[in-house]
Scaffold this motif. Sequence first.
Motif, PDB file in Angstrom:
ATOM      1  N   ASP A  97       7.246  -2.404  -0.097  1.00 29.25           N
ATOM      2  CA  ASP A  97       6.051  -1.580  -0.039  1.00 29.25           C
ATOM      3  C   ASP A  97       6.285  -0.453   0.971  1.00 29.25           C
ATOM      4  OD1 ASP A  97       4.497  -3.529  -1.701  1.00 29.25           O
ATOM      5  OD2 ASP A  97       4.824  -4.798   0.053  1.00 29.25           O
ATOM      6  N   LEU A  98       5.426   0.543   0.929  1.00 25.56           N
ATOM      7  CA  LEU A  98       5.536   1.667   1.854  1.00 25.56           C
ATOM      8  C   LEU A  98       4.489   1.519   2.950  1.00 25.56           C
ATOM      9  CD1 LEU A  98       6.712   4.419   2.683  1.00 25.56           C
ATOM     10  CD2 LEU A  98       5.027   5.485   1.150  1.00 25.56           C
ATOM     11  N   LEU A  99       4.954   1.327   4.177  1.00 22.32           N
ATOM     12  CA  LEU A  99       4.076   1.233   5.335  1.00 22.32           C
ATOM     13  C   LEU A  99       4.141   2.552   6.086  1.00 22.32           C
ATOM     14  CD1 LEU A  99       5.320  -2.265   6.491  1.00 22.32           C
ATOM     15  CD2 LEU A  99       3.257  -1.799   5.194  1.00 22.32           C
ATOM     16  N   VAL A 100       3.003   3.066   6.477  1.00 24.25           N
ATOM     17  CA  VAL A 100       2.968   4.379   7.122  1.00 24.25           C
ATOM     18  C   VAL A 100       2.083   4.328   8.364  1.00 24.25           C
ATOM     19  CG1 VAL A 100       2.295   6.795   6.886  1.00 24.25           C
ATOM     20  CG2 VAL A 100       3.359   5.619   4.960  1.00 24.25           C
ATOM     21  N   GLY A 101       2.645   4.800   9.466  1.00 25.88           N
ATOM     22  CA  GLY A 101       1.853   5.089  10.645  1.00 25.88           C
ATOM     23  C   GLY A 101       1.573   6.579  10.649  1.00 25.88           C
ATOM     24  N   GLN A 102       0.362   6.972  10.994  1.00 26.31           N
ATOM     25  CA  GLN A 102      -0.034   8.366  10.798  1.00 26.31           C
ATOM     26  C   GLN A 102      -1.167   8.749  11.738  1.00 26.31           C
ATOM     27  OE1 GLN A 102      -1.529   8.324   6.732  1.00 26.31           O
ATOM     28  NE2 GLN A 102      -3.448   7.431   7.374  1.00 26.31           N
ATOM     29  N   ASP A 103      -1.547   9.994  11.646  1.00 27.93           N
ATOM     30  CA  ASP A 103      -2.773  10.485  12.261  1.00 27.93           C
ATOM     31  C   ASP A 103      -3.773  10.599  11.121  1.00 27.93           C
ATOM     32  OD1 ASP A 103      -4.620  11.558  13.947  1.00 27.93           O
ATOM     33  OD2 ASP A 103      -3.617  13.471  14.229  1.00 27.93           O
ATOM     34  N   GLY A 104      -4.555   9.536  10.909  1.00 33.91           N
ATOM     35  CA  GLY A 104      -5.415   9.454   9.732  1.00 33.91           C
ATOM     36  C   GLY A 104      -6.618  10.360   9.791  1.00 33.91           C
ATOM     37  N   PRO A 105      -7.096  10.823   8.628  1.00 33.54           N
ATOM     38  CA  PRO A 105      -8.214  11.769   8.589  1.00 33.54           C
ATOM     39  C   PRO A 105      -9.526  11.200   9.101  1.00 33.54           C
ATOM     40  CG  PRO A 105      -7.693  10.996   6.388  1.00 33.54           C
ATOM     41  CD  PRO A 105      -6.598  10.502   7.277  1.00 33.54           C
ATOM     42  N   ALA A 106      -9.669   9.875   9.055  1.00 38.25           N
ATOM     43  CA  ALA A 106     -10.898   9.268   9.560  1.00 38.25           C
ATOM     44  C   ALA A 106     -10.572   8.088  10.473  1.00 38.25           C
ATOM     45  CB  ALA A 106     -11.793   8.814   8.407  1.00 38.25           C
ATOM     46  N   GLY A 107      -9.443   8.192  11.160  1.00 34.81           N
ATOM     47  CA  GLY A 107      -9.069   7.158  12.119  1.00 34.81           C
ATOM     48  C   GLY A 107      -8.201   6.055  11.561  1.00 34.81           C
ATOM     49  N   GLN A 108      -7.768   6.153  10.268  1.00 32.29           N
ATOM     50  CA  GLN A 108      -6.920   5.124   9.679  1.00 32.29           C
ATOM     51  C   GLN A 108      -5.470   5.427  10.054  1.00 32.29           C
ATOM     52  OE1 GLN A 108      -8.419   7.563   7.877  1.00 32.29           O
ATOM     53  NE2 GLN A 108      -9.713   6.724   6.249  1.00 32.29           N
ATOM     54  N   ASP A 109      -4.990   4.830  11.133  1.00 34.93           N
ATOM     55  CA  ASP A 109      -3.669   5.185  11.638  1.00 34.93           C
ATOM     56  C   ASP A 109      -2.552   4.339  11.026  1.00 34.93           C
ATOM     57  OD1 ASP A 109      -4.574   7.244  13.222  1.00 34.93           O
ATOM     58  OD2 ASP A 109      -4.907   5.978  14.963  1.00 34.93           O
ATOM     59  N   LEU A 110      -2.898   3.279  10.303  1.00 34.36           N
ATOM     60  CA  LEU A 110      -1.914   2.461   9.616  1.00 34.36           C
ATOM     61  C   LEU A 110      -2.370   2.238   8.183  1.00 34.36           C
ATOM     62  CD1 LEU A 110      -1.279  -0.274  12.350  1.00 34.36           C
ATOM     63  CD2 LEU A 110       0.298   1.539  11.693  1.00 34.36           C
ATOM     64  N   VAL A 111      -1.492   2.517   7.216  1.00 35.74           N
ATOM     65  CA  VAL A 111      -1.843   2.295   5.810  1.00 35.74           C
ATOM     66  C   VAL A 111      -0.653   1.663   5.104  1.00 35.74           C
ATOM     67  CG1 VAL A 111      -3.490   4.204   5.703  1.00 35.74           C
ATOM     68  CG2 VAL A 111      -1.093   4.606   5.128  1.00 35.74           C
ATOM     69  N   VAL A 112      -0.928   1.000   3.977  1.00 39.15           N
ATOM     70  CA  VAL A 112       0.116   0.422   3.142  1.00 39.15           C
ATOM     71  C   VAL A 112      -0.068   0.905   1.710  1.00 39.15           C
ATOM     72  CG1 VAL A 112      -1.223  -1.706   2.761  1.00 39.15           C
ATOM     73  CG2 VAL A 112       1.240  -1.698   2.351  1.00 39.15           C
ATOM     74  N   TYR A 113       1.026   1.306   1.108  1.00 39.92           N
ATOM     75  CA  TYR A 113       1.062   1.628  -0.320  1.00 39.92           C
ATOM     76  C   TYR A 113       1.817   0.480  -0.984  1.00 39.92           C
ATOM     77  CZ  TYR A 113       0.169   6.481   1.198  1.00 39.92           C
ATOM     78  OH  TYR A 113      -0.351   7.633   1.771  1.00 39.92           O
ATOM     79  N   ARG A 114       1.115  -0.397  -1.687  1.00 37.31           N
ATOM     80  CA  ARG A 114       1.774  -1.549  -2.303  1.00 37.31           C
ATOM     81  C   ARG A 114       2.590  -1.111  -3.513  1.00 37.31           C
ATOM     82  NH1 ARG A 114      -2.899  -4.486  -0.394  1.00 37.31           N
ATOM     83  NH2 ARG A 114      -2.214  -6.225   0.918  1.00 37.31           N
ATOM     84  N   ASN A 115       3.722  -1.780  -3.678  1.00 42.52           N
ATOM     85  CA  ASN A 115       4.636  -1.503  -4.782  1.00 42.52           C
ATOM     86  C   ASN A 115       4.294  -2.398  -5.963  1.00 42.52           C
ATOM     87  OD1 ASN A 115       6.760  -0.903  -6.462  1.00 42.52           O
ATOM     88  ND2 ASN A 115       8.356  -1.385  -4.985  1.00 42.52           N
ATOM     89  N   ALA A 116       3.848  -1.796  -7.054  1.00 40.30           N
ATOM     90  CA  ALA A 116       3.492  -2.547  -8.257  1.00 40.30           C
ATOM     91  C   ALA A 116       4.554  -2.396  -9.340  1.00 40.30           C
ATOM     92  CB  ALA A 116       2.134  -2.070  -8.793  1.00 40.30           C
ATOM     93  N   GLY A 117       5.741  -1.908  -8.963  1.00 40.12           N
ATOM     94  CA  GLY A 117       6.791  -1.667  -9.934  1.00 40.12           C
ATOM     95  C   GLY A 117       7.760  -2.827 -10.044  1.00 40.12           C
ATOM     96  N   ALA A 118       9.038  -2.541  -9.861  1.00 42.93           N
ATOM     97  CA  ALA A 118      10.084  -3.551  -9.950  1.00 42.93           C
ATOM     98  C   ALA A 118      11.149  -3.218  -8.914  1.00 42.93           C
ATOM     99  CB  ALA A 118      10.687  -3.575 -11.356  1.00 42.93           C
ATOM    100  N   ALA A 119      12.185  -4.084  -8.821  1.00 39.93           N
ATOM    101  CA  ALA A 119      13.220  -3.880  -7.817  1.00 39.93           C
ATOM    102  C   ALA A 119      13.946  -2.554  -8.009  1.00 39.93           C
ATOM    103  CB  ALA A 119      14.210  -5.040  -7.855  1.00 39.93           C
ATOM    104  N   ASP A 120      14.060  -2.115  -9.262  1.00 39.31           N
ATOM    105  CA  ASP A 120      14.766  -0.861  -9.538  1.00 39.31           C
ATOM    106  C   ASP A 120      13.825   0.296  -9.868  1.00 39.31           C
ATOM    107  OD1 ASP A 120      13.851  -1.806 -11.933  1.00 39.31           O
ATOM    108  OD2 ASP A 120      15.721  -1.484 -13.036  1.00 39.31           O
ATOM    109  N   ARG A 121      12.528   0.079  -9.682  1.00 35.74           N
ATOM    110  CA  ARG A 121      11.557   1.124 -10.033  1.00 35.74           C
ATOM    111  C   ARG A 121      10.336   1.003  -9.127  1.00 35.74           C
ATOM    112  NH1 ARG A 121      10.236  -0.821 -14.198  1.00 35.74           N
ATOM    113  NH2 ARG A 121       8.037  -1.324 -13.916  1.00 35.74           N
ATOM    114  N   MET A 122      10.266   1.861  -8.130  1.00 32.91           N
ATOM    115  CA  MET A 122       9.159   1.817  -7.183  1.00 32.91           C
ATOM    116  C   MET A 122       7.947   2.531  -7.754  1.00 32.91           C
ATOM    117  SD  MET A 122       9.273   2.813  -3.112  1.00 32.91           S
ATOM    118  CE  MET A 122       9.659   4.545  -3.423  1.00 32.91           C
ATOM    119  N   GLU A 123       6.831   1.816  -7.882  1.00 29.17           N
ATOM    120  CA  GLU A 123       5.568   2.383  -8.351  1.00 29.17           C
ATOM    121  C   GLU A 123       4.494   2.033  -7.327  1.00 29.17           C
ATOM    122  OE1 GLU A 123       4.628   1.139 -12.285  1.00 29.17           O
ATOM    123  OE2 GLU A 123       6.436   2.011 -13.181  1.00 29.17           O
TER     124      GLU A 123
END
Length: 234
Positions: A97-123
Amino acid sequence: MGSYPQVVDTNNDGLPDIVSGDASGAVWLFRNAGTRTQPNLAVGERVKAGGVPIEGTRRRYEKGADGRFRVISETNAVSGVYSKLHLADWDGDGLRDLLVGQDGPAGQDLVVYRNAGAADRMELEAPVPLALPGPQMSRPSMLLFDWDGDGKTDVLCGTENARIVFFRRTGDGRAPTFAEGVDLKLEGPGFEKSYRCRPWVADWNNDGKPDLLVGNIYSDAKKAGGNVWLFLAK
Protein backbone atom coordinates in the motif's frame (compact mmCIF):
# COMPACT_ATOMS: atom_id res chain seq x y z
CA MET A 1 10.46 19.26 -6.86
CA GLY A 2 11.20 18.47 -3.20
CA SER A 3 11.48 14.79 -4.03
CA TYR A 4 11.21 12.00 -1.47
CA PRO A 5 12.08 8.77 -3.33
CA GLN A 6 11.91 5.07 -2.51
CA VAL A 7 13.49 2.27 -4.53
CA VAL A 8 11.01 -0.61 -4.82
CA ASP A 9 9.87 -3.22 -7.35
CA THR A 10 6.37 -1.93 -8.05
CA ASN A 11 5.28 -4.51 -10.66
CA ASN A 12 7.01 -7.68 -9.41
CA ASP A 13 9.29 -8.00 -12.46
CA GLY A 14 12.44 -8.28 -10.37
CA LEU A 15 13.66 -4.80 -11.32
CA PRO A 16 13.89 -1.91 -8.85
CA ASP A 17 11.80 1.12 -9.82
CA ILE A 18 11.68 4.52 -8.15
CA VAL A 19 8.57 6.04 -6.59
CA SER A 20 8.72 9.59 -5.29
CA GLY A 21 6.50 12.16 -3.66
CA ASP A 22 7.05 15.87 -4.18
CA ALA A 23 6.35 19.25 -2.63
CA SER A 24 3.11 19.68 -4.59
CA GLY A 25 1.66 16.41 -3.25
CA ALA A 26 1.94 14.48 -6.52
CA VAL A 27 3.40 10.96 -6.57
CA TRP A 28 5.65 9.85 -9.43
CA LEU A 29 6.67 6.43 -10.74
CA PHE A 30 9.88 5.93 -12.71
CA ARG A 31 9.85 2.41 -14.13
CA ASN A 32 13.09 0.54 -14.68
CA ALA A 33 13.35 -0.45 -18.34
CA GLY A 34 16.91 -1.72 -17.93
CA THR A 35 18.39 -4.35 -15.63
CA ARG A 36 19.23 -4.61 -11.94
CA THR A 37 22.89 -3.81 -12.59
CA GLN A 38 22.25 -1.25 -15.33
CA PRO A 39 18.95 0.47 -14.56
CA ASN A 40 17.36 2.63 -17.23
CA LEU A 41 14.52 4.71 -15.86
CA ALA A 42 11.59 5.60 -18.10
CA VAL A 43 10.05 9.06 -18.09
CA GLY A 44 8.16 9.62 -14.87
CA GLU A 45 4.42 8.97 -14.79
CA ARG A 46 1.88 10.21 -12.27
CA VAL A 47 0.64 7.57 -9.84
CA LYS A 48 -3.15 7.29 -9.75
CA ALA A 49 -5.56 6.58 -6.91
CA GLY A 50 -9.19 5.85 -7.56
CA GLY A 51 -8.43 6.16 -11.27
CA VAL A 52 -7.13 9.75 -11.16
CA PRO A 53 -3.61 11.15 -10.59
CA ILE A 54 -2.82 11.88 -6.96
CA GLU A 55 -3.12 15.64 -6.48
CA GLY A 56 -2.16 17.60 -3.40
CA THR A 57 -4.27 20.34 -1.83
CA ARG A 58 -2.76 23.03 0.36
CA ARG A 59 -4.22 24.02 3.70
CA ARG A 60 -6.49 27.04 3.91
CA TYR A 61 -6.60 29.23 6.97
CA GLU A 62 -9.07 31.63 8.53
CA LYS A 63 -8.48 34.30 11.12
CA GLY A 64 -10.52 33.98 14.29
CA ALA A 65 -11.89 36.71 16.54
CA ASP A 66 -8.85 36.28 18.78
CA GLY A 67 -6.55 37.16 15.88
CA ARG A 68 -5.18 33.64 15.54
CA PHE A 69 -5.23 31.69 12.28
CA ARG A 70 -6.84 28.24 12.19
CA VAL A 71 -7.01 25.53 9.54
CA ILE A 72 -10.32 25.47 7.68
CA SER A 73 -11.38 21.85 8.23
CA GLU A 74 -14.50 21.62 6.09
CA THR A 75 -12.59 20.82 2.90
CA ASN A 76 -13.34 17.44 1.33
CA ALA A 77 -9.77 17.02 0.09
CA VAL A 78 -7.53 14.48 1.85
CA SER A 79 -4.28 14.49 -0.16
CA GLY A 80 -1.93 17.23 0.97
CA VAL A 81 1.45 18.62 -0.03
CA TYR A 82 5.09 17.87 0.83
CA SER A 83 4.42 14.15 0.34
CA LYS A 84 6.84 11.77 2.05
CA LEU A 85 5.93 8.26 1.00
CA HIS A 86 6.57 4.65 1.93
CA LEU A 87 5.32 1.61 0.00
CA ALA A 88 4.60 -1.26 2.41
CA ASP A 89 1.89 -3.78 3.29
CA TRP A 90 -0.28 -1.82 5.74
CA ASP A 91 -3.22 -4.21 6.14
CA GLY A 92 -1.56 -7.65 5.86
CA ASP A 93 -3.03 -8.71 2.51
CA GLY A 94 0.36 -9.25 0.88
CA LEU A 95 0.17 -6.15 -1.35
CA ARG A 96 2.15 -2.96 -0.96
CA ASP A 97 0.00 0.00 0.00
CA LEU A 98 1.04 3.63 -0.31
CA LEU A 99 1.61 5.39 3.01
CA VAL A 100 2.09 9.14 2.90
CA GLY A 101 3.12 11.69 5.47
CA GLN A 102 2.10 15.16 4.37
CA ASP A 103 0.90 18.62 5.20
CA GLY A 104 -2.80 17.80 4.91
CA PRO A 105 -5.41 20.32 3.75
CA ALA A 106 -7.50 19.84 6.89
CA GLY A 107 -4.92 18.49 9.31
CA GLN A 108 -4.71 14.92 7.93
CA ASP A 109 -0.95 14.47 8.14
CA LEU A 110 -0.95 10.69 7.60
CA VAL A 111 -2.93 8.89 4.89
CA VAL A 112 -2.98 5.43 3.32
CA TYR A 113 -3.85 4.51 -0.25
CA ARG A 114 -4.77 0.81 -0.12
CA ASN A 115 -3.69 -1.40 -2.99
CA ALA A 116 -6.64 -3.26 -4.51
CA GLY A 117 -4.64 -4.64 -7.44
CA ALA A 118 -2.17 -7.52 -7.56
CA ALA A 119 1.53 -8.16 -6.95
CA ASP A 120 2.35 -7.11 -10.52
CA ARG A 121 -0.31 -4.41 -10.86
CA MET A 122 -0.70 -1.63 -8.31
CA GLU A 123 -4.24 -0.20 -8.19
CA LEU A 124 -4.59 2.32 -5.40
CA GLU A 125 -7.89 3.24 -3.80
CA ALA A 126 -8.81 6.75 -2.68
CA PRO A 127 -6.84 7.93 0.37
CA VAL A 128 -8.00 7.33 3.93
CA PRO A 129 -6.62 9.40 6.84
CA LEU A 130 -4.64 7.53 9.49
CA ALA A 131 -4.98 8.45 13.14
CA LEU A 132 -1.99 7.39 15.23
CA PRO A 133 -1.97 8.10 18.98
CA GLY A 134 -0.01 11.16 20.08
CA PRO A 135 2.32 12.94 20.13
CA GLN A 136 1.47 15.60 17.56
CA MET A 137 3.89 15.62 14.64
CA SER A 138 4.44 18.10 11.85
CA ARG A 139 4.84 16.77 8.28
CA PRO A 140 5.74 13.24 9.43
CA SER A 141 7.44 10.60 7.31
CA MET A 142 6.32 7.00 7.92
CA LEU A 143 8.38 3.82 7.88
CA LEU A 144 6.96 0.36 8.61
CA PHE A 145 9.35 -1.98 10.41
CA ASP A 146 9.23 -4.52 13.26
CA TRP A 147 11.27 -2.31 15.56
CA ASP A 148 10.73 -4.28 18.79
CA GLY A 149 11.11 -7.74 17.23
CA ASP A 150 7.69 -9.09 18.23
CA GLY A 151 6.71 -10.14 14.70
CA LYS A 152 4.42 -7.15 14.07
CA THR A 153 5.29 -4.24 11.81
CA ASP A 154 5.49 -1.07 13.86
CA VAL A 155 5.64 2.53 12.66
CA LEU A 156 8.62 4.86 12.87
CA CYS A 157 7.88 8.49 12.09
CA GLY A 158 10.38 11.16 11.22
CA THR A 159 9.35 14.69 12.10
CA GLU A 160 10.26 18.27 11.30
CA ASN A 161 12.23 18.37 14.55
CA ALA A 162 15.28 16.40 15.75
CA ARG A 163 13.22 13.37 16.76
CA ILE A 164 12.02 9.98 15.55
CA VAL A 165 8.79 8.64 17.08
CA PHE A 166 8.16 4.90 17.56
CA PHE A 167 4.58 3.56 17.51
CA ARG A 168 4.34 -0.07 18.66
CA ARG A 169 1.71 -2.11 16.84
CA THR A 170 -0.82 -3.59 19.27
CA GLY A 171 -3.31 -5.13 16.81
CA ASP A 172 -3.39 -6.45 13.26
CA GLY A 173 -6.01 -6.62 10.54
CA ARG A 174 -7.23 -4.12 7.99
CA ALA A 175 -7.29 -1.38 10.62
CA PRO A 176 -4.23 -2.04 12.84
CA THR A 177 -3.92 -0.31 16.20
CA PHE A 178 -0.88 1.24 17.85
CA ALA A 179 0.33 2.31 21.27
CA GLU A 180 1.08 5.94 22.01
CA GLY A 181 4.23 7.15 20.31
CA VAL A 182 7.55 7.18 22.15
CA ASP A 183 10.51 9.33 21.15
CA LEU A 184 13.63 7.32 20.37
CA LYS A 185 16.51 8.58 22.46
CA LEU A 186 18.92 9.63 19.73
CA GLU A 187 22.10 11.46 20.64
CA GLY A 188 24.91 12.77 18.50
CA PRO A 189 27.16 15.83 18.33
CA GLY A 190 24.84 18.51 16.99
CA PHE A 191 21.95 16.16 16.19
CA GLU A 192 19.62 18.23 18.34
CA LYS A 193 20.16 21.16 15.94
CA SER A 194 18.85 19.23 12.94
CA TYR A 195 15.36 19.14 11.48
CA ARG A 196 13.25 17.35 8.85
CA CYS A 197 14.40 13.94 10.06
CA ARG A 198 13.67 11.05 7.67
CA PRO A 199 14.33 7.48 8.95
CA TRP A 200 15.40 4.22 7.33
CA VAL A 201 16.31 0.87 8.93
CA ALA A 202 19.10 -1.44 7.71
CA ASP A 203 21.71 -3.77 9.15
CA TRP A 204 24.59 -1.40 8.49
CA ASN A 205 27.39 -3.44 10.05
CA ASN A 206 26.06 -6.97 9.30
CA ASP A 207 25.71 -7.95 12.95
CA GLY A 208 22.11 -9.13 12.58
CA LYS A 209 20.67 -6.11 14.40
CA PRO A 210 18.57 -3.31 12.86
CA ASP A 211 20.43 -0.01 12.74
CA LEU A 212 18.80 3.36 12.17
CA LEU A 213 19.76 5.80 9.43
CA VAL A 214 18.37 9.33 9.65
CA GLY A 215 18.64 11.86 6.86
CA ASN A 216 18.00 15.45 7.84
CA ILE A 217 18.90 19.10 7.40
CA TYR A 218 21.46 20.57 9.75
CA SER A 219 21.72 24.19 10.72
CA ASP A 220 24.11 25.77 13.18
CA ALA A 221 25.02 29.45 12.97
CA LYS A 222 26.11 29.98 9.36
CA LYS A 223 26.52 26.28 8.61
CA ALA A 224 23.66 24.54 6.83
CA GLY A 225 23.37 21.38 4.79
CA GLY A 226 22.10 17.84 4.70
CA ASN A 227 23.46 14.99 6.78
CA VAL A 228 22.87 11.27 7.20
CA TRP A 229 23.20 10.02 10.76
CA LEU A 230 23.91 6.40 11.68
CA PHE A 231 22.70 5.01 14.99
CA LEU A 232 24.01 1.47 15.56
CA ALA A 233 21.89 -1.00 17.52
CA LYS A 234 23.41 -2.08 20.83
